[in-house]
Design an enzyme around this catalytic site. Structure first.
Site, PDB file in Angstrom:
ATOM      1  N   ASN A  10       0.876  -1.179   0.000  1.00 45.02           N
ATOM      2  CA  ASN A  10       0.000   0.000   0.000  1.00 45.02           C
ATOM      3  C   ASN A  10       0.910   1.224   0.000  1.00 45.02           C
ATOM      4  OD1 ASN A  10      -1.771   2.080   0.460  1.00 45.02           O
ATOM      5  ND2 ASN A  10      -2.387   1.412   2.516  1.00 45.02           N
ATOM      6  N   TRP A  11       1.008   1.852  -1.160  1.00 48.81           N
ATOM      7  CA  TRP A  11       1.917   3.002  -1.269  1.00 48.81           C
ATOM      8  C   TRP A  11       1.376   4.249  -0.567  1.00 48.81           C
ATOM      9  CZ3 TRP A  11       3.661   2.902  -7.153  1.00 48.81           C
ATOM     10  CH2 TRP A  11       4.601   1.865  -7.315  1.00 48.81           C
ATOM     11  N   LYS A  12       0.086   4.231  -0.219  1.00 46.20           N
ATOM     12  CA  LYS A  12      -0.561   5.432   0.360  1.00 46.20           C
ATOM     13  C   LYS A  12      -0.320   6.608  -0.587  1.00 46.20           C
ATOM     14  CE  LYS A  12      -0.179   3.231   4.806  1.00 46.20           C
ATOM     15  NZ  LYS A  12      -0.034   3.311   6.246  1.00 46.20           N
ATOM     16  N   HIS A  14      -9.503   1.481   5.027  1.00 44.50           N
ATOM     17  CA  HIS A  14      -8.227   1.608   5.747  1.00 44.50           C
ATOM     18  C   HIS A  14      -8.435   2.564   6.933  1.00 44.50           C
ATOM     19  CE1 HIS A  14      -4.074   2.603   6.642  1.00 44.50           C
ATOM     20  NE2 HIS A  14      -3.725   1.524   5.965  1.00 44.50           N
ATOM     21  N   GLU A  60      -6.762   4.910   7.986  1.00 46.04           N
ATOM     22  CA  GLU A  60      -6.513   6.325   7.661  1.00 46.04           C
ATOM     23  C   GLU A  60      -7.733   6.947   6.992  1.00 46.04           C
ATOM     24  OE1 GLU A  60      -2.897   5.555   5.533  1.00 46.04           O
ATOM     25  OE2 GLU A  60      -1.940   4.998   7.420  1.00 46.04           O
ATOM     26  N   GLU A  77      -5.264  -4.750  10.599  1.00 44.27           N
ATOM     27  CA  GLU A  77      -4.222  -3.742  10.792  1.00 44.27           C
ATOM     28  C   GLU A  77      -4.463  -2.999  12.104  1.00 44.27           C
ATOM     29  OE1 GLU A  77      -2.343  -2.628   6.717  1.00 44.27           O
ATOM     30  OE2 GLU A  77      -3.899  -1.197   7.202  1.00 44.27           O
ATOM     31  N   GLY A 121       2.876   2.156  10.811  1.00 44.98           N
ATOM     32  CA  GLY A 121       3.884   3.208  10.668  1.00 44.98           C
ATOM     33  C   GLY A 121       4.641   3.538  11.945  1.00 44.98           C
ATOM     34  N   SER A 163       3.650  -2.258  10.203  1.00 44.52           N
ATOM     35  CA  SER A 163       5.101  -2.368  10.361  1.00 44.52           C
ATOM     36  C   SER A 163       5.645  -3.744   9.979  1.00 44.52           C
ATOM     37  CB  SER A 163       5.531  -1.983  11.795  1.00 44.52           C
ATOM     38  OG  SER A 163       5.146  -0.652  12.083  1.00 44.52           O
ATOM     39  N   GLY A 210       2.879  -1.133   4.206  1.00 44.46           N
ATOM     40  CA  GLY A 210       2.972   0.287   3.858  1.00 44.46           C
ATOM     41  C   GLY A 210       4.400   0.683   3.555  1.00 44.46           C
ATOM     42  N   GLY A 211       5.092   1.208   4.560  1.00 41.87           N
ATOM     43  CA  GLY A 211       6.438   1.756   4.396  1.00 41.87           C
ATOM     44  C   GLY A 211       7.397   0.864   3.622  1.00 41.87           C
TER      45      GLY A 211
HETATM   46  P1  13P Z   1       3.178   0.263   7.592  1.00 45.61           P
HETATM   47  O1  13P Z   1       3.644  -1.017   6.961  1.00 45.61           O
HETATM   48  O2  13P Z   1       3.930   1.460   7.106  1.00 45.61           O
HETATM   49  O3  13P Z   1       3.088   0.170   9.073  1.00 45.61           O
HETATM   50  O4  13P Z   1       1.677   0.511   7.058  1.00 45.61           O
HETATM   51  C1  13P Z   1       0.747  -0.498   7.169  1.00 45.61           C
HETATM   52  C2  13P Z   1      -0.464  -0.093   6.433  1.00 45.61           C
HETATM   53  O5  13P Z   1      -1.186   0.798   6.838  1.00 45.61           O
HETATM   54  C3  13P Z   1      -0.763  -0.809   5.184  1.00 45.61           C
HETATM   55  O6  13P Z   1      -2.048  -0.532   4.734  1.00 45.61           O
END
Ligand code: 13P
Length: 259
Positions: free
Chosen positions: A13-15, A99, A101, A171, A177, A217, A238-239
């Site tokens: 997930n590149w956000k 998600h 967010e 999640e 993050g 993470s 994500g990251g």
């Molecule tokens: P991180 O891997 O950066 O913690 O993000 C997880 C995430 O929100 C994937 O959708």
């Protein structure tokens, strides 16, 4: 992970990161997925504007492309929004729905999540429906009822025929993050809990066919331990999905657990 019954899915997930040019560069660095067996899938969920570049750059490389959100209506006066049909037409296979967010910053509710999950399925997309508890919920010992509510509400419009096309991502918000990954056992407990909710609603055979991912993470160092757990069928990353080398390493770790 149990690939006898369900697919192992590694999804990035590149956000809100990367331009179309960055996306092309990423796939060049990532290289083809190669043969990882029929029950393994790697997905990149990219910003909407990067979809054409990602679809074209990943052609012949065996990755699937996902979106990060969509609108629940089929079309109409919804300025700035994108429909499931538009995503499908652009070559998208998966779409992240709900998600944390989006729930926190864009007012998504369990009801809109349920509408979007249904619209995605009706359009032939596979929704990756996200659920997860806050730190407060966990400290109060309320993570299981909270997750049970989110799962039941989000799937309230999903039929028995459709459930096997749904992917669920657990999640925990406190792990996103932050570098505070859930322990493999804690993540397994919740993913197993999610499957038991699916079992109650759809029966054992349907429940065991649903891929449940862990996100928060996840990185090349902890991926194998998490994915080795019975009810964790991959990751939503994500990251660590922003760097081709790291994402590839996670794919390799997962494929090794699966072999
Ligand atoms: P991180 O891997 O950066 O913690 O993000 C997880 C995430 O929100 C994937 O959708």
């Amino acid at each position: 992970m149990n690939t006898r019954y369900r697919k192992l899915i590694i999804a990035g997930n590149w956000k809100m990161n990367k331009t179309p040019a960055d996306a092309r560069d990423f796939f060049k660095k990532l290289g083809p997925l190669g043969r990882k067996g029929g029950r393994f899938e790697a997905v990149l969920c990219v910003p909407a504007i990067d979809i054409p570049a990602a679809v074209s750059a990943s052609k012949e490389m065996r990755y699937s492309i996902g979106a990060q959100n969509m609108h629940q209506a089929p079309s109409g006066a919804y300025t700035g929004e994108i429909s499931a049909d538009m995503l499908k037409n652009a070559g998208v296979k998966y779409v992240i729905i709900g998600h944390s967010e989006r729930r926190e910053y864009f007012g998504e509710t369990d009801f809109t999540v349920s509408e979007k999950v249904k619209a995605a399925l009706d359009a032939g997309l596979r929704p990756i429906m996200c659920v997860g508890e806050s730190l407060q919920h966990r400290q109060d010992g309320l993570e299981k009822p909270h997750i049970a509510y989110q799962v039941a509400a989000g799937l309230s419009q999903v039929s028995e025929e459709q459930i096997s096309r749904v992917v669920i991502a657990y999640e925990p918000i406190w792990a996103i993050g932050t570098g505070n990954t859930a322990t493999a056992q804690d993540a397994q407990d919740i993913c197993c809990h999610i499957r038991s909710i699916l079992r109650e609603k759809y029966g054992a055979r349907k429940a065991r066919a649903v891929s449940i991912l862990y996100g928060g993470s996840m990185n090349p160092e902890n991926a194998a331990d998490l994915i080795a757990m019975e009810d964790i069928d991959g990751g939503l990353i994500g990251g660590a999905s922003l760097t081709a080398e790291k994402f590839r390493k996670i794919i390799e770790e997962a494929a090794a657990v699966n072999s």
